[in-house]
Design a protein around this motif. Structure first.
Motif, mmCIF file in Angstrom:
data_model
loop_
_atom_site.group_PDB
_atom_site.id
_atom_site.type_symbol
_atom_site.label_atom_id
_atom_site.label_comp_id
_atom_site.label_asym_id
_atom_site.label_seq_id
_atom_site.Cartn_x
_atom_site.Cartn_y
_atom_site.Cartn_z
ATOM 1 N N SER A 2 -2.324 9.183 -6.662
ATOM 2 C CA SER A 2 -0.795 8.860 -6.866
ATOM 3 C C SER A 2 0.014 10.330 -6.830
ATOM 4 C CB SER A 2 -0.363 7.936 -7.597
ATOM 5 O OG SER A 2 -0.876 6.504 -7.337
ATOM 6 N N LEU A 3 -0.298 11.017 -7.782
ATOM 7 C CA LEU A 3 0.612 12.253 -8.225
ATOM 8 C C LEU A 3 0.396 13.160 -7.166
ATOM 9 C CD1 LEU A 3 1.002 13.688 -11.773
ATOM 10 C CD2 LEU A 3 0.799 15.133 -9.619
ATOM 11 N N ARG A 4 -0.679 13.569 -6.652
ATOM 12 C CA ARG A 4 -0.763 14.686 -5.627
ATOM 13 C C ARG A 4 -0.176 14.093 -4.240
ATOM 14 N NH1 ARG A 4 -2.661 15.524 -0.198
ATOM 15 N NH2 ARG A 4 -3.500 17.554 -0.094
ATOM 16 N N SER A 5 -0.292 12.869 -4.186
ATOM 17 C CA SER A 5 0.326 12.276 -2.748
ATOM 18 C C SER A 5 1.898 12.464 -2.824
ATOM 19 C CB SER A 5 -0.128 10.702 -2.359
ATOM 20 O OG SER A 5 -1.327 10.745 -2.168
ATOM 21 N N LEU A 6 2.342 12.173 -3.892
ATOM 22 C CA LEU A 6 3.992 11.988 -4.177
ATOM 23 C C LEU A 6 4.334 13.520 -4.025
ATOM 24 C CD1 LEU A 6 4.278 9.650 -7.212
ATOM 25 C CD2 LEU A 6 5.195 9.320 -4.866
ATOM 26 N N LEU A 7 3.534 14.657 -4.696
ATOM 27 C CA LEU A 7 4.059 15.845 -4.757
ATOM 28 C C LEU A 7 3.844 16.510 -3.169
ATOM 29 C CD1 LEU A 7 2.480 17.308 -8.017
ATOM 30 C CD2 LEU A 7 4.749 16.428 -7.624
ATOM 31 N N ALA A 8 3.005 15.731 -2.718
ATOM 32 C CA ALA A 8 2.539 16.577 -1.202
ATOM 33 C C ALA A 8 3.677 16.235 -0.188
ATOM 34 C CB ALA A 8 1.211 16.008 -0.809
ATOM 35 N N ILE A 9 4.032 15.202 -0.219
ATOM 36 C CA ILE A 9 4.825 14.575 0.974
ATOM 37 C C ILE A 9 5.775 15.551 1.596
ATOM 38 C CG2 ILE A 9 6.097 12.576 2.144
ATOM 39 C CD1 ILE A 9 4.269 10.709 0.549
ATOM 40 N N ARG A 10 6.852 15.833 0.694
ATOM 41 C CA ARG A 10 7.801 16.698 1.217
ATOM 42 C C ARG A 10 7.338 18.022 1.937
ATOM 43 N NH1 ARG A 10 13.205 18.996 -1.817
ATOM 44 N NH2 ARG A 10 12.423 17.961 -3.321
ATOM 45 N N TRP A 11 6.262 18.636 1.246
ATOM 46 C CA TRP A 11 5.804 19.943 1.851
ATOM 47 C C TRP A 11 5.089 19.564 3.229
ATOM 48 C CZ3 TRP A 11 1.144 21.731 3.882
ATOM 49 C CH2 TRP A 11 1.051 23.302 4.046
ATOM 50 N N LEU A 12 4.481 18.505 3.168
ATOM 51 C CA LEU A 12 3.799 18.168 4.612
ATOM 52 C C LEU A 12 4.778 17.964 5.629
ATOM 53 C CD1 LEU A 12 0.977 15.601 3.157
ATOM 54 C CD2 LEU A 12 0.676 18.062 4.224
ATOM 55 N N VAL A 13 5.668 17.174 5.435
ATOM 56 C CA VAL A 13 6.801 16.881 6.165
ATOM 57 C C VAL A 13 7.601 18.283 6.955
ATOM 58 C CG1 VAL A 13 9.287 15.817 6.877
ATOM 59 C CG2 VAL A 13 7.363 14.484 5.633
ATOM 60 N N GLU A 14 7.900 19.165 5.840
ATOM 61 C CA GLU A 14 8.469 20.209 6.085
ATOM 62 C C GLU A 14 7.805 21.414 6.704
ATOM 63 O OE1 GLU A 14 10.124 21.424 2.395
ATOM 64 O OE2 GLU A 14 11.964 20.223 2.377
ATOM 65 N N HIS A 15 6.463 20.834 6.829
ATOM 66 C CA HIS A 15 5.337 21.826 7.550
ATOM 67 C C HIS A 15 5.072 21.436 8.688
ATOM 68 C CE1 HIS A 15 6.213 24.082 3.778
ATOM 69 N NE2 HIS A 15 5.543 25.262 4.376
ATOM 70 N N GLY A 16 5.390 20.295 9.455
ATOM 71 C CA GLY A 16 4.978 19.611 10.485
ATOM 72 C C GLY A 16 3.856 18.823 10.481
ATOM 73 N N PHE A 17 3.395 18.547 9.424
ATOM 74 C CA PHE A 17 2.515 17.457 8.989
ATOM 75 C C PHE A 17 2.928 16.017 9.089
ATOM 76 C CE2 PHE A 17 0.790 21.561 7.582
ATOM 77 C CZ PHE A 17 -0.266 21.619 8.387
ATOM 78 N N ASP A 18 1.741 15.136 9.034
ATOM 79 C CA ASP A 18 2.446 13.844 9.218
ATOM 80 C C ASP A 18 1.632 12.989 7.964
ATOM 81 O OD1 ASP A 18 3.339 11.077 9.602
ATOM 82 O OD2 ASP A 18 2.223 10.728 11.291
ATOM 83 N N PRO A 19 2.297 12.895 6.797
ATOM 84 C CA PRO A 19 1.769 12.230 5.638
ATOM 85 C C PRO A 19 1.600 10.480 5.915
ATOM 86 C CG PRO A 19 4.027 12.415 5.091
ATOM 87 C CD PRO A 19 3.677 13.275 6.482
ATOM 88 N N ALA A 20 2.207 10.362 6.861
ATOM 89 C CA ALA A 20 2.151 8.577 7.228
ATOM 90 C C ALA A 20 0.937 8.255 8.113
ATOM 91 C CB ALA A 20 3.462 8.260 7.594
#
Length: 257
Positions: free
Chosen positions: A226-244
């Motif tokens: 949970s912690l890693r996923s919560l921390l990663a989502i903004r970075w992924l979105v801002e770098h062009g990846f799709d966490p969804a």
């Protein structure tokens, strides 16, 4: 500069493949050589020193000319990919667990790792951003924030890879041939590595722990998911990846509901 290095050093190569590229770094494959270009040379320094110290197989360092680090390709194939079913055997997953145990039993690297206070503060900020910007429903964030709290406890530091995702672990005939991407290595929580290794692949946690060879707190493993996923989502979105994307970070968070 990079094109000059490639043309001067790696002649007679028919294809240059972009493995990953974003605002901070890029990795190219040129024949049997990987070229890593990193804007932050501190990360590259850590990667080189960690690979030198690690008691498990790593890529051979061919040369380094900042900002480029040249590494050999590893034999075999990745243990899997986040969001995709893994075709690797139970024995291969167990071998990954055993490799993690050898790393964690090794002498500590001399540089420090994450601090609890920094993690807790960052988690609060990321959760607020996710809700304020409507990226995720508030109840999903709140539930996973509560789950994540179990990871925020004192731990005995080990030599931690820091980004032990399955795409970085290569296997051949159920044996580990090497582990990639050591730029996040340092002193840290052993259970963080095990959580990242099994993120999105909870069905293989038992195999990994069988290879790891010791009892662990499963609630803390789930907390790190949970912690890693919560921390990663903004970075992924801002770098062009799709966490969804199916099976990725947002689905990991939903599985905790």
């Amino acid at each position: 500069m990079t094109s000059v290095v490639i043309s001067a050093t790696l002649a007679d190569v028919e294809e240059v493949k972009v493995v990953v590229a974003h605002h901070e770094r890029a990795t190219l494959r040129v024949g049997d050589v990987f070229l890593k270009i990193d804007a932050d040379q501190t990360r590259s320094d850590v990667e080189v020193e960690a690979m030198t110290m690690a008691p498990i197989p790593t890529p051979e360092i061919l040369w380094r000319k900042p900002p480029v680090l040249a590494l050999t390709a590893l034999p075999g194939r990745a243990l899997g990919r986040l969001g995709q079913p893994s075709t690797a055997s139970s024995a291969a997953w167990a071998a990954a667990g055993a490799a993690a145990r050898r790393l964690h039993d090794a002498p500590l690297p001399p540089w420090p790792g994450r601090r609890l206070g920094d993690l807790a503060s960052r988690l609060d900020g990321e959760c607020e951003w996710l809700v304020t910007n409507g990226v995720l429903p508030a109840d999903l964030v709140t539930r996973n924030r509560r789950v994540a709290e179990a990871a925020l406890r004192p731990w005995t530091p080990v030599f931690m890879h820091g980004d032990l995702q399955i795409a970085h672990v290569f296997v051949d005939h159920d044996e580990i041939t090497g582990v990639l991407d050591w730029s996040e290595a340092g002193q840290g929580d052993a259970l963080y590595d095990l959580a990242i290794l099994t993120l999105g692949h909870e069905e293989h946690l038992g195999d990994v722990l069988a290879g790891y060879g010791t009892d662990v707190d499963l609630d803390v493993i789930r907390a790190w998911w949970s912690l890693r996923s919560l921390l990663a989502i903004r970075w992924l979105v801002e770098h062009g990846f799709d966490p969804a994307a199916p099976g990725c970070e947002v689905d990991v968070l939903k599985s905790r509901m």
